[in-house]
Write an enzyme that holds these catalytic residues in place. Structure first.
Site, PDB file in Angstrom:
ATOM      1  N   SER A 160      42.506  37.801  31.803  1.00  0.00           N
ATOM      2  CA  SER A 160      42.761  36.131  31.064  1.00  0.00           C
ATOM      3  C   SER A 160      40.276  35.404  30.914  1.00  0.00           C
ATOM      4  CB  SER A 160      42.881  35.228  31.884  1.00  0.00           C
ATOM      5  OG  SER A 160      43.626  34.095  31.183  1.00  0.00           O
ATOM      6  N   ARG A 231      49.202  21.502  33.187  1.00  0.00           N
ATOM      7  CA  ARG A 231      49.421  22.674  34.271  1.00  0.00           C
ATOM      8  C   ARG A 231      51.030  23.059  33.971  1.00  0.00           C
ATOM      9  NH1 ARG A 231      47.620  27.238  36.788  1.00  0.00           N
ATOM     10  NH2 ARG A 231      48.525  27.370  38.678  1.00  0.00           N
ATOM     11  N   ASP A 327      53.453  40.501  29.016  1.00  0.00           N
ATOM     12  CA  ASP A 327      52.040  39.474  28.786  1.00  0.00           C
ATOM     13  C   ASP A 327      52.502  38.452  27.091  1.00  0.00           C
ATOM     14  OD1 ASP A 327      50.114  37.915  28.538  1.00  0.00           O
ATOM     15  OD2 ASP A 327      48.681  39.174  29.438  1.00  0.00           O
ATOM     16  N   HIS A 360      51.698  37.532  32.303  1.00  0.00           N
ATOM     17  CA  HIS A 360      50.895  37.228  32.425  1.00  0.00           C
ATOM     18  C   HIS A 360      49.387  36.859  33.765  1.00  0.00           C
ATOM     19  CE1 HIS A 360      45.852  36.259  30.826  1.00  0.00           C
ATOM     20  NE2 HIS A 360      46.262  34.855  31.456  1.00  0.00           N
ATOM     21  N   ASP A 361      50.246  36.505  34.857  1.00  0.00           N
ATOM     22  CA  ASP A 361      50.238  36.218  36.089  1.00  0.00           C
ATOM     23  C   ASP A 361      50.119  38.103  36.399  1.00  0.00           C
ATOM     24  OD1 ASP A 361      49.447  33.907  36.273  1.00  0.00           O
ATOM     25  OD2 ASP A 361      50.618  33.589  36.952  1.00  0.00           O
TER      26      ASP A 361
END
Length: 392
Positions: A160, A231, A327, A360-361
């Protein structure tokens, strides 16, 4: 924690900030045109630097990360953010490599950022802190490596925002990086990602407790609600629809029927609220503004006459570019664009798209194919460079 001003490599424990903090007196020339300094870099190391200083790996953290990939966070007590990757016998083997991870410039875990004191005013920098870029972050890291006496890195790795730093390292320091591993990233921030960041920033700035950024001095509080919403919005982008469905579906949270109100009826709502609340405990709102803006400004092609291949012209680094099928924050086509640019300058590049539904994580989670890919790549690089052990 002791403040280091001489070129010594030491690393004692500290209750508040485990690891080290380095004060750099010489100003850093920032992209915004300001000479910034003195400033502090907080960092952590793992393993032993070998005799010829050839086994150093720089780990670059993402937006919400810190310098503790394999240690408990000193604020929350939670385990490090990359324990799946870093440690004895892991992919980034601390028994073989000397691993360095520094909190980025503008951060809030010991490296100078907007919550720290401006020596000219005696008050927190807040919005008087200069706007920084990914290139500025890399410049600061280069100063740290100079202090450690490391002229060349065996590898730079990160996902990232960390991957953006990897790419900037190669572009800014072409002779200093033997191997580069940008994961789940891109050579520029997309319009969609800029849009998501703007939603988060506006949520923070709309919070009455933000106080124009002066919350620490004006009222001694923080815009907790705005930062939590920022967040929450960002965390959605880190996951995939499949991951959300697998984890939560439409399951209710601690109830058997709908409340017909606005409490957290669904598990996914409760999960996002928890993510927001816990993030507020460990992160500074103004740092969030500055770091997301740095990501928005990142555009390697724009830095090199509008042509991405120019950023890597003449590079001798070996690249391993990695993306994930689910992602949608940094989708595979953006990684392919990077690979095509590297191919255009005849760079040594491998590319792997990993099948995963974790979004993405995925780069932070247990992904066996990711681990196998990196083990193979690093082993090949080590063999080619003649790197055999931490003392070799």
């Amino acid at each position: 924690m002791p403040i280091l001003t001489s070129p010594r490599l030491v690393s004692p424990p500290d209750r508040a900030w485990p690891g080290w903090r380095l004060v750099i007196e010489e100003p850093l020339q920032l992209d915004c045109g300001i000479d910034f300094g003195p400033f502090t870099i907080a960092y952590q190391t793992y393993g032993t630097l070998n005799a010829n200083r050839s086994n150093a790996i720089l780990i670059c953290h993402a937006l919400s990360g810190d310098q503790y990939p394999a240690d408990a966070n000193p604020i929350t007590g939670k385990e490090g953010w990359w324990t799946t990757m870093v440690g004895p016998g892991e992919v980034l083997d601390s028994e073989r490599y000397f691993l360095i991870c520094a909190n980025i410039l503008g951060g809030c875990m010991g490296t100078t950022g907007p919550k720290d004191i401006n020596p000219q005013t005696g008050e927190p920098w807040a919005l008087s802190f200069p706007v920084i870029t990914v290139r500025d972050m890399v410049r600061a890291q280069k100063r740290l490596l100079d202090h450690l006496g490391i002229d060349s890195l065996f590898c730079v790795i990160g996902g990232s925002l960390g991957g953006m730093q990897v790419l900037q390292w190669v572009a800014s320091n072409p002779d200093c990086v033997y191997a580069a591993v940008p994961i789940a990233t891109a050579a520029r921030h997309s319009a969609q990602n800029i849009a998501f960041h703007e939603v988060g920033r506006q949520a923070i700035m709309a919070d009455p407790d933000w106080c124009g950024g002066r919350y620490l001095t004006t009222h001694g509080r923080q815009p907790a609600r705005g930062l939590a919403v920022a967040r929450m919005a960002a965390h959605i982008t880190y996951l995939s629809e499949a991951a959300l469905h697998r984890k939560f579906g439409r399951n209710l949270q601690d109830r058997r029927a709908l409340s017909y109100g606005f409490d957290a009826d669904f598990q996914v709502e409760s999960y996002l609220r928890h993510q927001g609340i816990t993030f507020v405990d460990r992160f500074d709102a103004n740092s969030y503004l500055y770091i997301t803006r740095a990501m928005d400004y990142f555009d390697l092609a724009a830095e090199h006459g509008g042509a991405l291949p120019n950023a890597f012209q003449g590079t001798r680094s070996r690249f391993c570019v990695i993306s994930f099928t689910s992602d949608w924050l940094f989708p595979t086509p953006e990684s392919r664009e990077l690979v095509h640019a590297l191919n255009a300058v005849a760079a040594n590049v491998s590319f792997v798209e990993i099948e995963s539904d974790k979004g993405h994580d995925a780069f932070l989670l247990d992904e066996p194919e990711l681990f196998a890919t990196l083990r193979g790549f690093l082993a090949g690089c080590a063999e080619h460079r003649g790197l055999t052990s931490a003392r070799g």
